[in-house]
Motif scaffolding. Structure first.
Motif, mmCIF file in Angstrom:
data_model
loop_
_atom_site.group_PDB
_atom_site.id
_atom_site.type_symbol
_atom_site.label_atom_id
_atom_site.label_comp_id
_atom_site.label_asym_id
_atom_site.label_seq_id
_atom_site.Cartn_x
_atom_site.Cartn_y
_atom_site.Cartn_z
ATOM 1 N N VAL A 1 -1.569 11.825 -5.620
ATOM 2 C CA VAL A 1 -1.741 12.364 -4.140
ATOM 3 C C VAL A 1 -2.017 13.581 -3.317
ATOM 4 O O VAL A 1 -2.926 13.922 -3.108
ATOM 5 N N MET B 1 0.488 -1.081 -0.178
ATOM 6 C CA MET B 1 0.212 -0.086 0.174
ATOM 7 C C MET B 1 1.014 1.397 -0.222
ATOM 8 O O MET B 1 1.133 2.039 -0.501
ATOM 9 N N VAL B 2 2.001 0.949 0.413
ATOM 10 C CA VAL B 2 2.879 2.289 0.882
ATOM 11 C C VAL B 2 3.495 2.411 -0.508
ATOM 12 O O VAL B 2 3.643 3.769 -0.671
ATOM 13 N N GLU B 3 4.531 1.746 -1.139
ATOM 14 C CA GLU B 3 4.854 1.758 -2.142
ATOM 15 C C GLU B 3 3.925 2.297 -2.844
ATOM 16 O O GLU B 3 4.184 3.145 -4.295
ATOM 17 N N PHE B 4 2.523 1.558 -3.324
ATOM 18 C CA PHE B 4 1.595 2.172 -4.662
ATOM 19 C C PHE B 4 1.259 3.895 -4.101
ATOM 20 O O PHE B 4 1.138 4.663 -4.886
ATOM 21 N N LEU B 5 1.075 4.125 -2.592
ATOM 22 C CA LEU B 5 1.340 5.624 -2.630
ATOM 23 C C LEU B 5 2.537 6.478 -3.222
ATOM 24 O O LEU B 5 2.524 7.156 -3.727
ATOM 25 N N VAL B 6 3.822 5.736 -2.678
ATOM 26 C CA VAL B 6 4.789 6.627 -3.221
ATOM 27 C C VAL B 6 5.007 6.462 -5.079
ATOM 28 O O VAL B 6 5.681 7.691 -5.546
ATOM 29 N N ASP B 7 4.602 5.428 -5.301
ATOM 30 C CA ASP B 7 4.887 5.438 -7.301
ATOM 31 C C ASP B 7 3.492 6.495 -7.540
ATOM 32 O O ASP B 7 3.953 6.798 -8.589
ATOM 33 N N ASN B 8 2.493 6.819 -6.911
ATOM 34 C CA ASN B 8 1.380 7.603 -7.557
ATOM 35 C C ASN B 8 1.595 8.938 -6.444
ATOM 36 O O ASN B 8 -0.115 9.296 -6.224
ATOM 37 N N LEU B 9 2.337 9.370 -5.812
ATOM 38 C CA LEU B 9 2.225 10.373 -4.965
ATOM 39 C C LEU B 9 2.286 12.053 -5.849
ATOM 40 O O LEU B 9 1.339 12.407 -5.652
ATOM 41 N N ALA C 1 -5.006 15.623 -2.474
ATOM 42 C CA ALA C 1 -4.800 16.392 -1.223
ATOM 43 C C ALA C 1 -5.051 17.592 -1.259
ATOM 44 O O ALA C 1 -6.262 18.590 -0.650
#
Length: 190
Positions: free
Chosen positions: A12, A1-9, A16
């Motif tokens: 995001v 999940m964290v990798e998904f957020l970092v890859d799509n920062l 936000a």
């Protein structure tokens, strides 16, 4: 999940930022617009650049855009308007000046205050007599902000105190003139 957020920062950050700008639209004055613009700007730049941006570069970009957004927000003062004092409470209206927009009597009338804030039109009652449209006024009693007690500036300039001061000044001028005449007569005969 964290990798998904970092890859799509960038996505995001954009989401936000847009979310914070919507919250600012719902609740103006919360100052979320600056943070929202910074996050959305960094997210948008991250999405548009074909380069793979590291999270550190996006953080630095967010800070730079945030500083620029803060400067623009303060410089243009979107909510207040520079130099326009907003009324803080009814007591701050005492001594304010303005002019009559609807003839003011002891029962009705309306005035516009020069520093009356967002809505500068107020119901007013006259302290003495009738004040005609266009005459300049001063607020004597804010009356809780609902109905102001006002007086004509022209009438105040010629009240009994001013008339007495003018009489005293004329008497002093007359005494000075007579003493000067006496001095010049004695100098002329000597």
């Amino acid at each position: 999940m964290v990798e998904f957020l970092v890859d799509n920062l960038p996505v995001v950050l954009l989401a936000a930022g847009l979310g914070l700008m919507v919250l600012e639209a719902i609740s103006p004055g919360a100052h979320l617009i600056v943070i929202g613009v910074a996050l959305a700007g960094a997210g948008l730049v991250g999405m548009l650049l074909p380069l793979t941006l590291s999270p550190f570069i996006l953080v630095a970009l967010t800070l730079v855009i945030g500083v620029i957004a803060t400067y623009v927000y303060r410089e243009f003062d979107f909510y207040g308007g520079k130099g326009t004092a907003q009324t803080r409470d009814s007591d701050s209206l005492a001594g304010s000046t303005g002019y009559v927009t609807k003839t003011v009597t002891n029962r009705s009338g309306e005035v516009k205050l020069e520093d009356g804030g967002f809505a500068p039109y107020y119901s007013a009652r006259s302290h003495d007599g009738t004040i005609e449209e266009g005459e300049e006024i001063i607020v004597l009693d804010p009356g809780g902000g609902n109905v102001l007690t006002v007086a004509s500036l022209e009438a105040l300039e010629t009240d009994s105190i001013d008339r007495e001061l003018a009489r005293e000044a004329r008497r002093a001028d007359a005494e000075n003139a007579s003493s000067r005449d006496t001095v010049s007569e004695t100098e002329g005969s000597g």
